[in-house]
Scaffold this motif. Structure first.
Motif, PDB file in Angstrom:
ATOM      1  N   PHE A  98       0.290 -55.173   2.134  1.00 32.55           N
ATOM      2  CA  PHE A  98       1.178 -54.730   2.904  1.00 32.55           C
ATOM      3  C   PHE A  98       2.108 -56.015   3.028  1.00 32.55           C
ATOM      4  N   PRO A  99       3.491 -55.517   3.574  1.00 34.84           N
ATOM      5  CA  PRO A  99       4.194 -56.805   4.020  1.00 34.84           C
ATOM      6  C   PRO A  99       3.622 -57.350   5.312  1.00 34.84           C
TER       7      PRO A  99
ATOM      8  N   PHE B 261       2.126 -45.765   8.006  1.00 38.78           N
ATOM      9  CA  PHE B 261       2.932 -46.566   8.518  1.00 38.78           C
ATOM     10  C   PHE B 261       4.573 -46.102   8.117  1.00 38.78           C
TER      11      PHE B 261
ATOM     12  N   SER C 178      13.766 -59.272   5.472  1.00 39.71           N
ATOM     13  CA  SER C 178      13.338 -57.925   6.494  1.00 39.71           C
ATOM     14  C   SER C 178      14.308 -56.943   6.640  1.00 39.71           C
ATOM     15  N   CYS C 179      13.631 -55.712   6.990  1.00 39.32           N
ATOM     16  CA  CYS C 179      14.228 -54.484   6.990  1.00 39.32           C
ATOM     17  C   CYS C 179      15.627 -54.700   7.686  1.00 39.32           C
TER      18      CYS C 179
ATOM     19  N   LYS D 236      17.084 -46.010   7.340  1.00 40.08           N
ATOM     20  CA  LYS D 236      17.167 -45.064   8.226  1.00 40.08           C
ATOM     21  C   LYS D 236      18.343 -43.853   8.104  1.00 40.08           C
TER      22      LYS D 236
ATOM     23  N   CYS E 185      11.693 -56.194   2.449  1.00 37.19           N
ATOM     24  CA  CYS E 185      10.253 -56.096   2.484  1.00 37.19           C
ATOM     25  C   CYS E 185       9.758 -55.288   3.818  1.00 37.19           C
ATOM     26  N   GLY E 186      10.592 -54.444   4.249  1.00 32.91           N
ATOM     27  CA  GLY E 186      10.273 -53.373   5.275  1.00 32.91           C
ATOM     28  C   GLY E 186       9.210 -52.679   4.548  1.00 32.91           C
ATOM     29  N   THR E 187       8.564 -52.099   5.492  1.00 33.14           N
ATOM     30  CA  THR E 187       7.264 -51.161   5.103  1.00 33.14           C
ATOM     31  C   THR E 187       7.733 -50.069   4.231  1.00 33.14           C
ATOM     32  N   ASN E 188       8.791 -49.417   4.475  1.00 34.53           N
ATOM     33  CA  ASN E 188       9.300 -48.237   3.621  1.00 34.53           C
ATOM     34  C   ASN E 188       9.441 -48.844   2.152  1.00 34.53           C
TER      35      ASN E 188
ATOM     36  N   PHE F 148       8.955 -51.715   0.831  1.00 32.98           N
ATOM     37  CA  PHE F 148       7.705 -52.390   0.203  1.00 32.98           C
ATOM     38  C   PHE F 148       6.840 -51.348  -0.499  1.00 32.98           C
ATOM     39  N   ILE F 149       6.521 -50.402   0.020  1.00 35.53           N
ATOM     40  CA  ILE F 149       5.681 -49.082  -0.182  1.00 35.53           C
ATOM     41  C   ILE F 149       6.480 -48.418  -1.612  1.00 35.53           C
TER      42      ILE F 149
ATOM     43  N   ASP G 180       6.993 -45.126  11.368  1.00 30.30           N
ATOM     44  CA  ASP G 180       7.971 -46.187  11.416  1.00 30.30           C
ATOM     45  C   ASP G 180       7.509 -47.590  11.840  1.00 30.30           C
ATOM     46  N   ILE G 181       6.339 -48.367  11.403  1.00 34.98           N
ATOM     47  CA  ILE G 181       5.928 -49.321  11.693  1.00 34.98           C
ATOM     48  C   ILE G 181       6.339 -50.383  10.809  1.00 34.98           C
ATOM     49  N   ASP G 182       7.183 -51.368  11.160  1.00 35.14           N
ATOM     50  CA  ASP G 182       7.646 -52.383  10.173  1.00 35.14           C
ATOM     51  C   ASP G 182       6.591 -53.456  10.556  1.00 35.14           C
ATOM     52  N   LEU G 183       5.736 -53.820   9.516  1.00 30.51           N
ATOM     53  CA  LEU G 183       4.664 -54.737   9.776  1.00 30.51           C
ATOM     54  C   LEU G 183       5.225 -56.220   9.634  1.00 30.51           C
ATOM     55  N   ASN G 184       6.349 -56.288   9.293  1.00 30.64           N
ATOM     56  CA  ASN G 184       6.909 -57.836   9.168  1.00 30.64           C
ATOM     57  C   ASN G 184       7.008 -58.242  10.660  1.00 30.64           C
ATOM     58  N   GLU G 185       7.425 -57.264  11.575  1.00 34.95           N
ATOM     59  CA  GLU G 185       8.280 -57.531  12.621  1.00 34.95           C
ATOM     60  C   GLU G 185       7.355 -57.546  14.006  1.00 34.95           C
TER      61      GLU G 185
END
Lengths: 474, 95
Positions: free
Chosen positions: A241-242, A367, B44-45, B50, B11-14, B16-17, A371-376
């Motif tokens: 994951f990011p 995730f 980053s996102c 959205k 590389c936001g979660t959305n 990236f996946i 809406d969890i942004d793992l980078n942030e």
């Protein structure tokens, strides 16, 4: 090698995320039956023959994501809303772990050889002359009789124009143990007396017709009820994951998991015990020891390579050791394993300390839904720790490295690896069982390259391997 | 000399996946003439996912311009067009 970067993959991931989002927003029951129509409205461009078929298949896809077995569908009129009620009451997950969407199965060719327009109906006609079943007749072009052809492929090999093409059936081609085949209607069925749950067929089918029965809702309902849940994450999660591994741990807690354990700790125990077992076995004069952590391979040994069975280590898997630790530390908690693996879903059914198994793909849907942004997000530590060797278990040769490191110096060890349990890999395993192994420590991984290339991954293996290696070096 | 091209992969979660991780391997697929001028990095996102009217994840930014539903071929094609355009502009100026 499986390529997951395709539309069928993304439909599955987005759909899972959408369902979970609705569930967490208390809108699932009210809106689930709208999803297929919203995805394929009347005037949109159809993927299959028409939008109605796309919708019908979306319904079945949703059923698999709800964890249902489509083979057992007995009421085609029932709404999906009614299914959500049933599945949220479900206490236990049951076999089988896979399900075939027969409506989605395009019933690929029965005979794998097709005469193309390149055929010139030549005078030599080696196809006709060499066919052992006389299945070929030539008039304007060669024609293969579908009833008599036995798929031997001689015609293709002898044609001087390369006019005969080999057309694979992707799921059958990828299945290492011939557990999937056509029924009378031409659609695929899985024979669970042969299946090793490796999950290769699910990702090989270009129509996405084979799915794992998901446990996302079994987990989601416990999250919603604020239950104590332990997330046990497989070593290969590093790099999936990011963000950093510590951000991932924080993300898991944000999702609602109470504690996050690295299965790499269990992997360290597996490696230590396997090393001890290796010394013992060698002292007894045994020829070799096979690793035990990959469940698709151990199932393949039981069902297809019994010759190798005496050599498989009796050491428990990293998941199992970690679940033991979790059961002692958090006796009342729900224990969830998260990994790249479909076969672990099967292993989990029979491990008393594992309640549920999710793939990274399914975790990714959580995730996305939340809406969890793992980078942030703020980093948080795992609730246990492990050595770099345990953390390297999910990459090919990683298990060997860990076992070797646990052996006393000077131990006579020659490692060999079967990297990827293909049809050929299963034959190799049998041959090793008959004493033809070129070494004494045999690592077997069902997925080529190791767990980082499993069917349940979300990250391109090249990228995740790079991240994982960097993490191990630090 | 064509100017540098900044390629940002979300590389936001959305993203990236839904294919972003595969986009991160793009350097391997860049033709030689682009390798030297394209600078690939994860970003980053920026919240494009959205707003459905902007298209679909994964998103990438090429010199600040957003590409939706990105895949490796689409991005390379876009960059190639940019480079061609640059060349044409340059010839016009000199002519």
């Amino acid at each position: 090698m499986l390529v997951l970067d395709n539309a069928a993959t993304y439909i599955r991931r987005e759909l899972a995320a959408k369902l979970l989002k609705l569930f967490f927003e208390d809108r699932l029951e009210a809106e689930i039956d709208r999803i297929p129509i919203e995805m394929y409205p009347r005037k949109s461009k159809a993927i299959r023959c028409c939008n109605y078929k796309d919708r019908a298949i979306t319904r079945y896809r949703i059923m698999a994501l709800l964890g249902m077995s489509l083979e057992e569908e007995d009421d085609e009129i029932a709404t999906m809303a009614s299914f959500t009620k049933t599945i949220l009451k479900r206490k236990k997950v049951k076999e089988p772990v896979l399900t075939v969407i027969d409506e989605a199965c395009s019933a690929c060719v029965k005979i794998n050889y097709v005469v193309t327009d390149i055929c010139r109906a030549c005078v030599a006609r080696p196809c006709e002359n060499n066919c052992p079943k006389n299945a070929i007749t030539v008039t304007d072009q060669a024609k293969i009789d579908q009833q008599t052809c036995v798929n031997c492929g001689i015609c293709k090999n002898v044609c001087p124009y390369n006019a005969i093409a080999y057309v694979p059936v992707p799921c059958e081609e990828q299945c290492p143990v011939d557990a999937i085949s056509k029924d009378e209607s031409g659609r695929e069925v899985i024979d669970y007396t042969k299946c090793i749950y490796c999950g290769k067929c699910t990702r090989a089918c270009p129509f996405g017709a084979i799915m794992e029965r998901s446990q996302i809702f079994d987990v989601a309902k416990h999250i919603k009820a604020n239950k104590e849940i332990i997330a046990m994450v497989a070593p290969s999660i590093i790099g999936q994951f990011p963000g950093s591994p510590e951000q991932l741990s924080a993300g898991l807690k944000l999702l609602g998991f109470t504690h996050v354990l690295e299965v790499a700790e269990g992997a360290d125990i597996t490696a230590k015990n396997e090393a001890a077992e290796f010394i013992e076995k060698m002292a007894e004069g045994e020829k070799m020891l096979g690793t035990s952590c990959c469940p698709a391979y151990t199932e393949a040994v039981k069902k297809h390579a019994q010759e190798f069975e005496p050599f498989v280590s009796h050491t428990k898997t990293p998941m199992s050791f970690t679940a033991d630790i979790a059961a002692t530390k958090y006796p009342k908690a729900i224990k969830l394993f998260i990994g790249p693996c479909i076969a672990k879903k099967f292993e989990g059914l029979y491990d008393p300390n594992v309640d549920y198994v999710l793939t990274y793909e399914e975790l990714g849907a959580f995730f996305m839904a939340k809406d969890i942004d793992l980078n942030e997000i703020e980093a948080d530590n795992f609730d246990n720790s492990a050595s770099p060797f345990g953390r390297g278990f999910g990459v090919a040769h990683g298990v060997t490295a860990a076992v070797k490191a646990a052996l006393p110096e000077g131990t006579d060890v020659t490692p060999v690896m079967i990297d990827g349990l293909t049809k050929k890999g299963v034959r190799t395993l049998k041959a090793y069982g008959k004493g033809k192994a070129p070494g004494n420590l045999i690592e077997v991984m069902s997925c080529e390259g190791g767990c980082i290339n499993g069917p349940g991954i979300v990250c391109n293996p090249k990228i995740s391997a790079r991240k994982l290696n960097k993490y191990l070096e630090e | 000399m064509t100017k540098k091209i900044e390629l940002g992969i979300c590389c936001g979660t959305n993203c990236f996946i839904l294919g972003g991780s595969d986009l991160l391997t793009i350097e391997e697929f860049l033709p030689d003439h682009l390798k030297k001028i394209v600078n690939v990095k994860g970003i980053s996102c920026a919240g494009y996912c959205k707003h459905e009217e902007q298209g679909k994840a994964p998103y990438v930014l090429v010199n600040g311009k957003v590409i939706e539903s990105a895949n490796i071929n689409k991005v390379i094609q876009y960059i190639n067009n940019l480079v061609e355009q640059d060349k044409n502009d340059l010839t016009k100026k000199e002519g």
